[in-house]
Design a protein around this motif. Structure first.
Motif, PDB file in Angstrom:
ATOM      1  N   PHE A 194       0.801  -1.213   0.000  1.00  0.00           N
ATOM      2  CA  PHE A 194       0.000   0.000   0.000  1.00  0.00           C
ATOM      3  C   PHE A 194       0.840   1.273   0.000  1.00  0.00           C
ATOM      4  N   GLU A 195       2.150   1.166   0.311  1.00  0.00           N
ATOM      5  CA  GLU A 195       2.987   2.363   0.316  1.00  0.00           C
ATOM      6  C   GLU A 195       3.477   2.729  -1.075  1.00  0.00           C
ATOM      7  N   ILE A 196       3.161   1.927  -2.099  1.00  0.00           N
ATOM      8  CA  ILE A 196       3.646   2.204  -3.452  1.00  0.00           C
ATOM      9  C   ILE A 196       2.929   3.389  -4.091  1.00  0.00           C
ATOM     10  N   PRO A 197       1.582   3.486  -4.067  1.00  0.00           N
ATOM     11  CA  PRO A 197       0.928   4.665  -4.662  1.00  0.00           C
ATOM     12  C   PRO A 197       1.202   5.934  -3.855  1.00  0.00           C
ATOM     13  N   GLN A 198       0.824   7.061  -4.423  1.00  0.00           N
ATOM     14  CA  GLN A 198       0.942   8.353  -3.728  1.00  0.00           C
ATOM     15  C   GLN A 198      -0.261   8.489  -2.779  1.00  0.00           C
ATOM     16  N   TYR A 199      -0.026   8.240  -1.498  1.00  0.00           N
ATOM     17  CA  TYR A 199      -1.137   8.145  -0.559  1.00  0.00           C
ATOM     18  C   TYR A 199      -1.102   9.268   0.481  1.00  0.00           C
ATOM     19  N   ASN A 200      -2.231   9.419   1.181  1.00  0.00           N
ATOM     20  CA  ASN A 200      -2.365  10.396   2.270  1.00  0.00           C
ATOM     21  C   ASN A 200      -3.009   9.699   3.463  1.00  0.00           C
ATOM     22  N   LEU A 201      -2.395   9.852   4.625  1.00  0.00           N
ATOM     23  CA  LEU A 201      -2.906   9.289   5.873  1.00  0.00           C
ATOM     24  C   LEU A 201      -3.021  10.412   6.901  1.00  0.00           C
ATOM     25  N   LYS A 202      -4.200  10.521   7.556  1.00  0.00           N
ATOM     26  CA  LYS A 202      -4.402  11.619   8.509  1.00  0.00           C
ATOM     27  C   LYS A 202      -5.257  11.174   9.687  1.00  0.00           C
ATOM     28  N   PHE A 203      -4.856  11.606  10.892  1.00  0.00           N
ATOM     29  CA  PHE A 203      -5.621  11.429  12.123  1.00  0.00           C
ATOM     30  C   PHE A 203      -5.982  12.820  12.656  1.00  0.00           C
ATOM     31  N   SER A 204      -7.244  13.013  13.020  1.00  0.00           N
ATOM     32  CA  SER A 204      -7.695  14.318  13.511  1.00  0.00           C
ATOM     33  C   SER A 204      -8.446  14.139  14.820  1.00  0.00           C
ATOM     34  N   TYR A 205      -8.238  15.088  15.753  1.00  0.00           N
ATOM     35  CA  TYR A 205      -8.965  15.073  17.024  1.00  0.00           C
ATOM     36  C   TYR A 205      -9.679  16.411  17.197  1.00  0.00           C
ATOM     37  N   PHE A 206     -11.010  16.358  17.396  1.00  0.00           N
ATOM     38  CA  PHE A 206     -11.809  17.566  17.595  1.00  0.00           C
ATOM     39  C   PHE A 206     -11.844  17.924  19.084  1.00  0.00           C
ATOM     40  N   PHE A 207     -11.231  19.052  19.418  1.00  0.00           N
ATOM     41  CA  PHE A 207     -11.289  19.507  20.807  1.00  0.00           C
ATOM     42  C   PHE A 207     -12.472  20.441  21.045  1.00  0.00           C
ATOM     43  N   THR A 208     -13.136  20.873  19.969  1.00  0.00           N
ATOM     44  CA  THR A 208     -14.463  21.490  20.042  1.00  0.00           C
ATOM     45  C   THR A 208     -15.272  20.918  18.882  1.00  0.00           C
ATOM     46  N   ASP A 209     -16.512  21.358  18.730  1.00  0.00           N
ATOM     47  CA  ASP A 209     -17.328  20.868  17.616  1.00  0.00           C
ATOM     48  C   ASP A 209     -16.798  21.324  16.261  1.00  0.00           C
ATOM     49  N   ARG A 210     -16.001  22.401  16.246  1.00  0.00           N
ATOM     50  CA  ARG A 210     -15.539  22.951  14.971  1.00  0.00           C
ATOM     51  C   ARG A 210     -14.031  22.884  14.785  1.00  0.00           C
ATOM     52  N   PHE A 211     -13.259  22.898  15.865  1.00  0.00           N
ATOM     53  CA  PHE A 211     -11.806  23.010  15.741  1.00  0.00           C
ATOM     54  C   PHE A 211     -11.129  21.686  16.100  1.00  0.00           C
ATOM     55  N   PHE A 212     -10.027  21.392  15.385  1.00  0.00           N
ATOM     56  CA  PHE A 212      -9.337  20.120  15.592  1.00  0.00           C
ATOM     57  C   PHE A 212      -7.843  20.253  15.325  1.00  0.00           C
ATOM     58  N   LEU A 213      -7.103  19.284  15.817  1.00  0.00           N
ATOM     59  CA  LEU A 213      -5.694  19.108  15.500  1.00  0.00           C
ATOM     60  C   LEU A 213      -5.559  17.845  14.656  1.00  0.00           C
ATOM     61  N   ALA A 214      -4.677  17.882  13.657  1.00  0.00           N
ATOM     62  CA  ALA A 214      -4.498  16.745  12.763  1.00  0.00           C
ATOM     63  C   ALA A 214      -3.009  16.467  12.567  1.00  0.00           C
ATOM     64  N   PHE A 215      -2.688  15.199  12.423  1.00  0.00           N
ATOM     65  CA  PHE A 215      -1.317  14.817  12.093  1.00  0.00           C
ATOM     66  C   PHE A 215      -1.367  13.631  11.139  1.00  0.00           C
ATOM     67  N   GLY A 216      -0.313  13.501  10.333  1.00  0.00           N
ATOM     68  CA  GLY A 216      -0.314  12.411   9.369  1.00  0.00           C
ATOM     69  C   GLY A 216       0.844  12.508   8.402  1.00  0.00           C
TER      70      GLY A 216
END
Length: 312
Positions: A101-123
């Motif tokens: 699965f690492e062969i194609p050009q991929y995107n992986l992201k994890f996001s955590y919402f600390f309010t209903d609208r705002f979040f932090l993401a890493f990936g």
């Protein structure tokens, strides 16, 4: 010859990505394991405390770049170099095989919402960068003629074939150059790729703006925006004046970026997202032909990303 050191260097990186893939599949197929009456939001807009996990694929585009090469006996710059991405054509054995699965050009992201609208993401954005062969570029700097002679003793196969047909071409690079000379980037001059790859590891601050929510609150359309940055890890396949290697993964620089996407959410659990990410990457320490030989460059980039995900 079978290269055990290559496997030792590559295996930890691949194993980590494999674990991410298995985790994502398990979560996507079994959201009920993570939900209960107390934690399930009433509508798709009740996001505080939720995690989003998403996976997708990209096409990438790059601005021209000046690439500086340096090492014992030489330092020169190729100016206005064009490059492109290298998308993998669709093959079930690649896209549906967890071990590849690492062969194609991929995107992986994890996001955590600390309010209903705002979040932090890493990936990670796994892009690929390939300098276009045959293009004419201007260059400046100095190359000791002895460096060219030494590199010809350990040339790659494609460089050796080109040198056999056009023996005087690489010799044009010898000596001092003020920037008015032009050279074609044929295999005897340069092969330069980050194809395994140009790995942008980011930490983003983001916010989501609801545009439409269905009457039952189970589906809707939103605008997702993020800004952030992080390190760039490259695995660079390089031949400089005919000599080089496919290097190990290496912390090569950093990037900053902004992202905007349209998200469609359904069943309060799943979502699809189409977006674009634009930014700047500065690679200050690219491995090239071994030893203390290095390259550096900076460029702008644009990604078009299609992804899907799950909210837990």
């Amino acid at each position: 010859m079978f290269n055990l050191s290559y496997l030792r260097n590559k295996q930890p990186f691949v194993s980590l990505k494999y674990k991410f893939y298995v985790l994502f599949v398990c979560l996507f197929l079994s959201p009920s394991l993570w939900s209960n009456e107390n934690s399930t939001p009433l509508t798709i807009n009740d996001k505080k405390g939720n995690w989003n996990i998403q996976w997708g694929y990209n096409r990438s585009y790059y601005t021209q770049s000046d690439i500086n090469f340096r090492g014992p006996g030489y330092e020169y710059t190729l100016k206005g170099v064009d490059a492109k991405d290298k998308p993998e054509s669709f093959k079930a054995d690649v896209y549906l095989n967890p071990s590849k699965f690492e062969i194609p050009q991929y995107n992986l992201k994890f996001s955590y919402f600390f309010t209903d609208r705002f979040f932090l993401a890493f990936g990670q954005d796994h892009m690929k960068y390939v300098v276009t062969q045959g293009q004419p570029v201007k260059y400046s700097g100095y190359i000791d003629p002895g460096v060219i002679a030494k590199n010809q003793m350990a040339m790659s196969t494609e460089a050796a074939l080109f040198t056999l047909l056009f023996p005087e071409h690489v010799q044009e690079m010898a000596g001092y150059h003020g920037g008015d000379q032009t050279i074609s980037l044929t295999p005897d001059i340069l092969k330069y790729e980050h194809t395994d790859g140009l790995n942008y590891l980011f930490l983003d601050f983001g916010w989501i703006t609801p545009l439409y929510t269905s009457s039952d609150g189970l589906s809707g359309v939103s605008l997702v925006s993020t800004i952030g940055g992080g390190p760039v890890v490259c695995r660079s396949d390089v031949r400089v004046l005919g000599k080089g290697q496919n290097n190990n993964f290496h912390l090569s620089g950093y990037g900053v970026s902004g992202y905007v996407a349209t998200r469609y959410e359904f069943s309060r659990t799943y979502f699809l997202e189409l977006g674009g990410k634009g930014g700047y990457i500065d690679l200050t320490d690219v491995l090239t032909s071994g030893g203390s030989n290095r390259a550096s460059q900076n460029f702008g980039f644009l990604e078009l990303v299609l992804s899907g995900g799950i909210s837990i």
